[in-house]
Scaffold this motif. Structure first.
Motif, PDB file in Angstrom:
ATOM      1  N   THR A 125     -25.135  39.410  13.353  1.00  0.00           N
ATOM      2  CA  THR A 125     -23.897  39.294  12.581  1.00  0.00           C
ATOM      3  C   THR A 125     -23.507  40.706  12.177  1.00  0.00           C
ATOM      4  N   VAL A 126     -22.370  41.151  12.655  1.00  0.00           N
ATOM      5  CA  VAL A 126     -21.936  42.549  12.484  1.00  0.00           C
ATOM      6  C   VAL A 126     -20.574  42.579  11.786  1.00  0.00           C
ATOM      7  N   TYR A 127     -20.145  43.800  11.407  1.00  0.00           N
ATOM      8  CA  TYR A 127     -18.753  44.004  11.003  1.00  0.00           C
ATOM      9  C   TYR A 127     -18.054  44.642  12.195  1.00  0.00           C
ATOM     10  N   ALA A 128     -16.908  44.080  12.541  1.00  0.00           N
ATOM     11  CA  ALA A 128     -16.135  44.571  13.681  1.00  0.00           C
ATOM     12  C   ALA A 128     -14.766  45.020  13.184  1.00  0.00           C
ATOM     13  N   TRP A 129     -14.183  45.994  13.889  1.00  0.00           N
ATOM     14  CA  TRP A 129     -12.881  46.498  13.461  1.00  0.00           C
ATOM     15  C   TRP A 129     -11.929  46.674  14.634  1.00  0.00           C
ATOM     16  N   ASN A 130     -10.660  46.671  14.299  1.00  0.00           N
ATOM     17  CA  ASN A 130      -9.590  46.865  15.266  1.00  0.00           C
ATOM     18  C   ASN A 130      -9.405  48.370  15.491  1.00  0.00           C
ATOM     19  N   THR A 131      -9.633  48.814  16.724  1.00  0.00           N
ATOM     20  CA  THR A 131      -9.543  50.259  17.001  1.00  0.00           C
ATOM     21  C   THR A 131      -8.106  50.764  16.972  1.00  0.00           C
ATOM     22  N   GLN A 132      -7.134  49.877  17.060  1.00  0.00           N
ATOM     23  CA  GLN A 132      -5.737  50.303  16.907  1.00  0.00           C
ATOM     24  C   GLN A 132      -5.453  50.683  15.460  1.00  0.00           C
ATOM     25  N   THR A 133      -6.201  50.073  14.548  1.00  0.00           N
ATOM     26  CA  THR A 133      -6.018  50.375  13.120  1.00  0.00           C
ATOM     27  C   THR A 133      -6.833  51.589  12.701  1.00  0.00           C
ATOM     28  N   TYR A 134      -8.097  51.636  13.106  1.00  0.00           N
ATOM     29  CA  TYR A 134      -9.015  52.656  12.594  1.00  0.00           C
ATOM     30  C   TYR A 134      -9.521  53.631  13.657  1.00  0.00           C
ATOM     31  N   GLY A 135      -9.148  53.434  14.908  1.00  0.00           N
ATOM     32  CA  GLY A 135      -9.713  54.257  15.971  1.00  0.00           C
ATOM     33  C   GLY A 135     -11.186  53.937  16.148  1.00  0.00           C
ATOM     34  N   ASP A 136     -11.943  54.924  16.612  1.00  0.00           N
ATOM     35  CA  ASP A 136     -13.390  54.707  16.792  1.00  0.00           C
ATOM     36  C   ASP A 136     -14.150  54.853  15.472  1.00  0.00           C
ATOM     37  N   ASP A 137     -13.494  55.417  14.462  1.00  0.00           N
ATOM     38  CA  ASP A 137     -14.167  55.702  13.191  1.00  0.00           C
ATOM     39  C   ASP A 137     -13.970  54.579  12.187  1.00  0.00           C
ATOM     40  N   GLY A 138     -14.451  53.409  12.548  1.00  0.00           N
ATOM     41  CA  GLY A 138     -14.366  52.260  11.657  1.00  0.00           C
ATOM     42  C   GLY A 138     -15.493  52.273  10.648  1.00  0.00           C
ATOM     43  N   PRO A 139     -15.681  51.191   9.933  1.00  0.00           N
ATOM     44  CA  PRO A 139     -16.742  51.111   8.919  1.00  0.00           C
ATOM     45  C   PRO A 139     -18.119  51.292   9.546  1.00  0.00           C
ATOM     46  N   GLN A 140     -19.007  51.912   8.797  1.00  0.00           N
ATOM     47  CA  GLN A 140     -20.375  52.120   9.280  1.00  0.00           C
ATOM     48  C   GLN A 140     -21.418  51.528   8.357  1.00  0.00           C
ATOM     49  N   SER A 141     -20.949  50.731   7.399  1.00  0.00           N
ATOM     50  CA  SER A 141     -21.855  50.046   6.467  1.00  0.00           C
ATOM     51  C   SER A 141     -21.091  48.887   5.853  1.00  0.00           C
TER      52      SER A 141
END
Length: 346
Positions: A125-141
């Motif tokens: 179970t992970v946190y996933a992000w939209n790269t159009q919103t945050y690029g590659d630098d999404g949440p890391q915790s």
């Protein structure tokens, strides 16, 4: 004489057909890309190799099993389940005890099977992000996931308690190894719920299935969501702009169980023995990026080093994660989920 031979042959054929008819199992899973992967890697090849006729259904989880067992009308022989739900169902007496003289788990990772459920895959179970919103630098915790100032945007979160409280605890700054100690009381559960309440104005969707997680990211309906790593990998293959991290993810496994009173219990046991073999489990990551529970699956040559590096159960990825506590779920899931549902309706 010919007529006698003909009758004997006809009787034999009828007997064979009847025997073949007996070798049937009904397997229920959760649909979407997950069940499709199970079908291609496990169910269909095992059916072809054993001659067992497999009927597939989708179902709503252990609540369906509870209803069937309590009504005495059990139609399912094998069900896919999350490990925590299976632990709870076993404690309620809803499952048959598995026969490990039939099912060989000698090469399984430790802790990936119980008396009532045999591991089918390892997932996160992970946190996933939209790269159009945050690029590659999404949440890391998880702290990042809950930080709406640092990462503004729409969230999605699970509509059930499984996998929902641990992220909130880590977002509060609790060390992964202390999460279940902190959750071992109603006060601790309430503390985690309060953290989710803080995020609730930014949660647009409380998702109910893996298929929904994937669709949310494909459609760009939310900027960030919790969910299962393999669903996001498949969504990315379908064009979704999505990334995720294994850091602080919840390491868990799915398993197969036999409902109490299953109509084809012995055949179900035989079928579970077959799909637990490495030559089936090594194919699953080809279709969805969940790791095998049978260690020998890494030795067949099918899972490449590159593929293994993206699997939750690879040593490097597993080291970053919090293993889900089945003991906690067996003890607290019912109470915690009642509290969680109340929070959702506030």
């Amino acid at each position: 004489m010919k007529r006698t031979l003909g009758l004997t042959l006809a009787a034999t054929l009828l007997s064979t057909a009847a025997h073949a008819q007996e070798k049937t199992v009904t397997v229920a899973s959760w649909g979407g890309s997950y069940q499709e992967a199970q079908s291609k890697a496990l169910f269909e090849p095992a059916a072809a190799n054993t001659g067992i006729v497999v009927k597939q259904e989708t179902y709503g989880g252990m609540s369906d099993v509870r209803l069937q067992v309590s009504s005495g009308a059990v139609s399912l022989d094998i069900v896919a389940s999350g490990s925590g739900s299976a632990a709870r169902a076993a404690a309620e007496g809803l499952l048959e005890k598995l026969d490990y003289s039939v099912i060989d788990v000698s090469n399984f990772y430790e802790g990936l099977y119980t008396d009532y459920c045999v591991g089918g895959d390892v997932f996160s179970t992970v946190y996933a992000w939209n790269t159009q919103t945050y690029g590659d630098d999404g949440p890391q915790s998880w702290a990042d996931f809950f930080d709406v100032e640092k990462f503004p945007g729409k969230r999605a979160y699970r509509n059930r308690v499984a996998g929902a409280l641990e992220p909130a605890m880590m977002a509060l700054g609790v060390a992964p190894e202390d999460v279940y100690k902190e959750l071992d009381s109603e006060e601790g559960i309430e503390r985690a719920l309060d953290k989710i309440r803080e995020l609730k104005p930014n949660i647009d969707v409380f998702w109910s299935s893996g298929a929904q997680q994937a669709q949310l990211m494909k459609d760009g309906e939310v900027d960030m969501t919790t969910g299962w790593n393999g669903r996001f990998d498949n969504a990315a293959k379908d064009g979704a702009q999505v990334k995720y991290s294994f850091n602080q993810a919840l390491l868990d496994y799915d398993c197969f169980a036999i409902p109490l009173g299953a109509p084809n219990k012995d055949v179900a046991m035989e079928f579970l023995a077959e799909i637990s073999k490495p030559e089936y489990q090594d194919d699953l990551p080809t279709y969805i990026t969940y790791g095998p529970t049978n260690k020998a699956a890494y030795e067949t040559g099918v899972i490449t080093a590159e593929m293994a590096a993206g699997l939750p159960s690879s040593p490097e990825n597993a080291a970053m994660q919090l293993p889900v506590s089945l003991e906690w779920y067996a003890k607290w899931e019912t109470i915690a989920d009642e509290m969680y549902q109340e929070m959702l309706t506030e």
